[in-house]
Design a protein around this motif. Sequence first.
Motif, PDB file in Angstrom:
ATOM      1  N   ASP A  80       0.826  -1.211   0.000  1.00 34.79           N
ATOM      2  CA  ASP A  80       0.000   0.000   0.000  1.00 34.79           C
ATOM      3  C   ASP A  80       0.858   1.258   0.000  1.00 34.79           C
ATOM      4  OD1 ASP A  80      -2.438  -1.373  -0.052  1.00 34.79           O
ATOM      5  OD2 ASP A  80      -2.408  -1.652   2.115  1.00 34.79           O
ATOM      6  N   HIS A  81       2.012   1.169  -0.652  1.00 35.78           N
ATOM      7  CA  HIS A  81       2.928   2.296  -0.858  1.00 35.78           C
ATOM      8  C   HIS A  81       3.629   2.768   0.418  1.00 35.78           C
ATOM      9  CE1 HIS A  81       1.107   2.288  -4.778  1.00 35.78           C
ATOM     10  NE2 HIS A  81      -0.075   2.454  -4.231  1.00 35.78           N
ATOM     11  N   GLU A  82       3.699   1.913   1.441  1.00 35.55           N
ATOM     12  CA  GLU A  82       4.483   2.249   2.618  1.00 35.55           C
ATOM     13  C   GLU A  82       5.962   2.224   2.230  1.00 35.55           C
ATOM     14  OE1 GLU A  82       1.186  -0.612   4.067  1.00 35.55           O
ATOM     15  OE2 GLU A  82       2.604  -0.546   2.421  1.00 35.55           O
ATOM     16  N   ILE A  83       6.744   3.095   2.845  1.00 34.73           N
ATOM     17  CA  ILE A  83       8.187   3.131   2.602  1.00 34.73           C
ATOM     18  C   ILE A  83       8.888   3.200   3.948  1.00 34.73           C
ATOM     19  CG2 ILE A  83      10.111   4.498   1.692  1.00 34.73           C
ATOM     20  CD1 ILE A  83       8.261   5.402  -0.548  1.00 34.73           C
ATOM     21  N   TYR A  84       9.946   2.399   4.085  1.00 33.03           N
ATOM     22  CA  TYR A  84      10.759   2.437   5.296  1.00 33.03           C
ATOM     23  C   TYR A  84      12.225   2.450   4.883  1.00 33.03           C
ATOM     24  CZ  TYR A  84      12.498   1.341   9.977  1.00 33.03           C
ATOM     25  OH  TYR A  84      13.157   1.374  11.182  1.00 33.03           O
ATOM     26  N   ALA A  85      12.903   3.569   5.143  1.00 29.95           N
ATOM     27  CA  ALA A  85      14.333   3.711   4.881  1.00 29.95           C
ATOM     28  C   ALA A  85      15.026   3.731   6.231  1.00 29.95           C
ATOM     29  CB  ALA A  85      14.606   4.994   4.109  1.00 29.95           C
ATOM     30  N   ASP A  97      28.978 -24.753  10.677  1.00 32.11           N
ATOM     31  CA  ASP A  97      29.677 -24.341   9.463  1.00 32.11           C
ATOM     32  C   ASP A  97      28.807 -23.559   8.484  1.00 32.11           C
ATOM     33  OD1 ASP A  97      32.015 -25.520  10.298  1.00 32.11           O
ATOM     34  OD2 ASP A  97      31.601 -27.426   9.286  1.00 32.11           O
ATOM     35  N   ARG A  98      27.514 -23.808   8.479  1.00 32.64           N
ATOM     36  CA  ARG A  98      26.661 -23.224   7.437  1.00 32.64           C
ATOM     37  C   ARG A  98      25.614 -22.243   7.947  1.00 32.64           C
ATOM     38  NH1 ARG A  98      24.634 -27.480   3.239  1.00 32.64           N
ATOM     39  NH2 ARG A  98      23.988 -25.520   2.337  1.00 32.64           N
ATOM     40  N   TRP A  99      25.252 -22.318   9.219  1.00 33.17           N
ATOM     41  CA  TRP A  99      24.148 -21.510   9.726  1.00 33.17           C
ATOM     42  C   TRP A  99      24.656 -20.239  10.389  1.00 33.17           C
ATOM     43  CZ3 TRP A  99      19.278 -22.610   8.404  1.00 33.17           C
ATOM     44  CH2 TRP A  99      19.036 -23.885   7.904  1.00 33.17           C
ATOM     45  N   VAL A 100      23.915 -19.146  10.176  1.00 32.50           N
ATOM     46  CA  VAL A 100      24.262 -17.844  10.757  1.00 32.50           C
ATOM     47  C   VAL A 100      23.007 -17.245  11.391  1.00 32.50           C
ATOM     48  CG1 VAL A 100      25.173 -15.532  10.303  1.00 32.50           C
ATOM     49  CG2 VAL A 100      26.028 -17.479   8.979  1.00 32.50           C
ATOM     50  N   LEU A 101      23.130 -16.830  12.646  1.00 32.20           N
ATOM     51  CA  LEU A 101      22.054 -16.139  13.368  1.00 32.20           C
ATOM     52  C   LEU A 101      22.439 -14.668  13.441  1.00 32.20           C
ATOM     53  CD1 LEU A 101      19.405 -16.573  14.998  1.00 32.20           C
ATOM     54  CD2 LEU A 101      20.861 -16.617  17.034  1.00 32.20           C
ATOM     55  N   THR A 102      21.547 -13.783  12.990  1.00 33.01           N
ATOM     56  CA  THR A 102      21.859 -12.362  12.898  1.00 33.01           C
ATOM     57  C   THR A 102      20.804 -11.515  13.606  1.00 33.01           C
ATOM     58  OG1 THR A 102      22.894 -12.767  10.746  1.00 33.01           O
ATOM     59  CG2 THR A 102      22.405 -10.478  11.308  1.00 33.01           C
ATOM     60  N   PRO A 103      21.068 -11.115  14.871  1.00 35.97           N
ATOM     61  CA  PRO A 103      20.205 -10.124  15.496  1.00 35.97           C
ATOM     62  C   PRO A 103      20.577  -8.733  14.968  1.00 35.97           C
ATOM     63  CG  PRO A 103      21.817 -10.954  17.075  1.00 35.97           C
ATOM     64  CD  PRO A 103      22.045 -11.664  15.782  1.00 35.97           C
ATOM     65  N   ALA A 104      19.589  -7.877  14.817  1.00 34.25           N
ATOM     66  CA  ALA A 104      19.826  -6.536  14.273  1.00 34.25           C
ATOM     67  C   ALA A 104      18.892  -5.533  14.924  1.00 34.25           C
ATOM     68  CB  ALA A 104      19.621  -6.543  12.761  1.00 34.25           C
ATOM     69  N   PHE A 105      19.372  -4.284  15.004  1.00 31.82           N
ATOM     70  CA  PHE A 105      18.553  -3.202  15.542  1.00 31.82           C
ATOM     71  C   PHE A 105      18.900  -1.924  14.797  1.00 31.82           C
ATOM     72  CE2 PHE A 105      17.822   0.438  18.303  1.00 31.82           C
ATOM     73  CZ  PHE A 105      16.486   0.265  18.577  1.00 31.82           C
ATOM     74  N   GLY A 106      17.894  -1.087  14.575  1.00 29.99           N
ATOM     75  CA  GLY A 106      18.139   0.193  13.921  1.00 29.99           C
ATOM     76  C   GLY A 106      16.891   1.046  13.907  1.00 29.99           C
ATOM     77  N   GLY A 107      16.978   2.130  13.207  1.00 28.85           N
ATOM     78  CA  GLY A 107      15.855   3.047  13.104  1.00 28.85           C
ATOM     79  C   GLY A 107      15.845   3.713  11.748  1.00 28.85           C
ATOM     80  N   GLY A 108      14.721   4.367  11.463  1.00 34.26           N
ATOM     81  CA  GLY A 108      14.642   5.041  10.182  1.00 34.26           C
ATOM     82  C   GLY A 108      13.335   5.770   9.969  1.00 34.26           C
ATOM     83  N   TYR A 109      13.172   6.230   8.754  1.00 26.29           N
ATOM     84  CA  TYR A 109      12.016   7.008   8.335  1.00 26.29           C
ATOM     85  C   TYR A 109      10.938   6.090   7.771  1.00 26.29           C
ATOM     86  CZ  TYR A 109       9.134  10.013   5.422  1.00 26.29           C
ATOM     87  OH  TYR A 109       8.064  10.641   4.834  1.00 26.29           O
ATOM     88  N   TYR A 110       9.706   6.272   8.254  1.00 20.80           N
ATOM     89  CA  TYR A 110       8.569   5.489   7.785  1.00 20.80           C
ATOM     90  C   TYR A 110       7.493   6.413   7.235  1.00 20.80           C
ATOM     91  CZ  TYR A 110       4.494   2.393   7.844  1.00 20.80           C
ATOM     92  OH  TYR A 110       3.382   1.673   7.500  1.00 20.80           O
ATOM     93  N   ALA A 111       7.064   6.148   6.018  1.00 22.99           N
ATOM     94  CA  ALA A 111       5.937   6.864   5.412  1.00 22.99           C
ATOM     95  C   ALA A 111       4.838   5.845   5.162  1.00 22.99           C
ATOM     96  CB  ALA A 111       6.361   7.529   4.107  1.00 22.99           C
ATOM     97  N   SER A 112       3.649   6.085   5.721  1.00 25.77           N
ATOM     98  CA  SER A 112       2.581   5.085   5.677  1.00 25.77           C
ATOM     99  C   SER A 112       1.900   4.962   4.320  1.00 25.77           C
ATOM    100  CB  SER A 112       1.539   5.381   6.748  1.00 25.77           C
ATOM    101  OG  SER A 112       0.950   6.642   6.535  1.00 25.77           O
ATOM    102  N   GLY A 113       2.049   5.935   3.431  1.00 26.30           N
ATOM    103  CA  GLY A 113       1.370   5.860   2.135  1.00 26.30           C
ATOM    104  C   GLY A 113      -0.116   5.656   2.343  1.00 26.30           C
TER     105      GLY A 113
END
Length: 182
Positions: A80-85, A97-113
């Motif tokens: 529905d045209h939402e944008i998150y940068a 050897d093959r599996w990777v677990l990646t926790p992540a945190f951040g913030g940004g601009y959200y436009a709800s469209g």
Amino acid sequence: MSMGKCRAITCLVGMLVSVMFAKDIRASEWFDDGPSLLCLAIGAGEILERTPQLGGAVEYRPALRFCHLGPWMSLGRGQDHEIYASLGVLLNLRLGDRWVLTPAFGGGYYASGDGFDLGCELEFRSAIELSCRLTNHHRVGCVFGHLSNGGLVERNPGTEMLFLVYAIPLDGFFKKRATSLE
């Protein structure tokens, strides 16, 4: 925020801090400081409480590390045209050897469209990804995340997301491995 969510976030932060500052040589084997990655994701938001809404994202993960933490930058769009940068930090943890677990945190601009109003233009993303490294060093995985304004404004509905991710290593293009700033 519920007490259960507070406990889960506190536990995750505690684990990240203890792993991040581990100086034992064996502890360094836990980290996967690989090449820069270009990640393509497709999935859905609003998966737990509403009708799921399709979306996609492109994410860049440079091969730059400080205490094994690396940056990420993402641009996503909803049906529905939402944008998150957004941008933030992540930690790649090896699970064999093959599996990777990646926790992540951040913030940004959200436009709800025309889509879901999250109450604020500033939104935070916490996520956990489980991926499998393929023989060509590409990764395929699944990421579960939460998007919320963290109570910055009175309206804070938040949303949960579930995405499939395909990560392409860029070291073949740039011939650059992870660089540590330590």
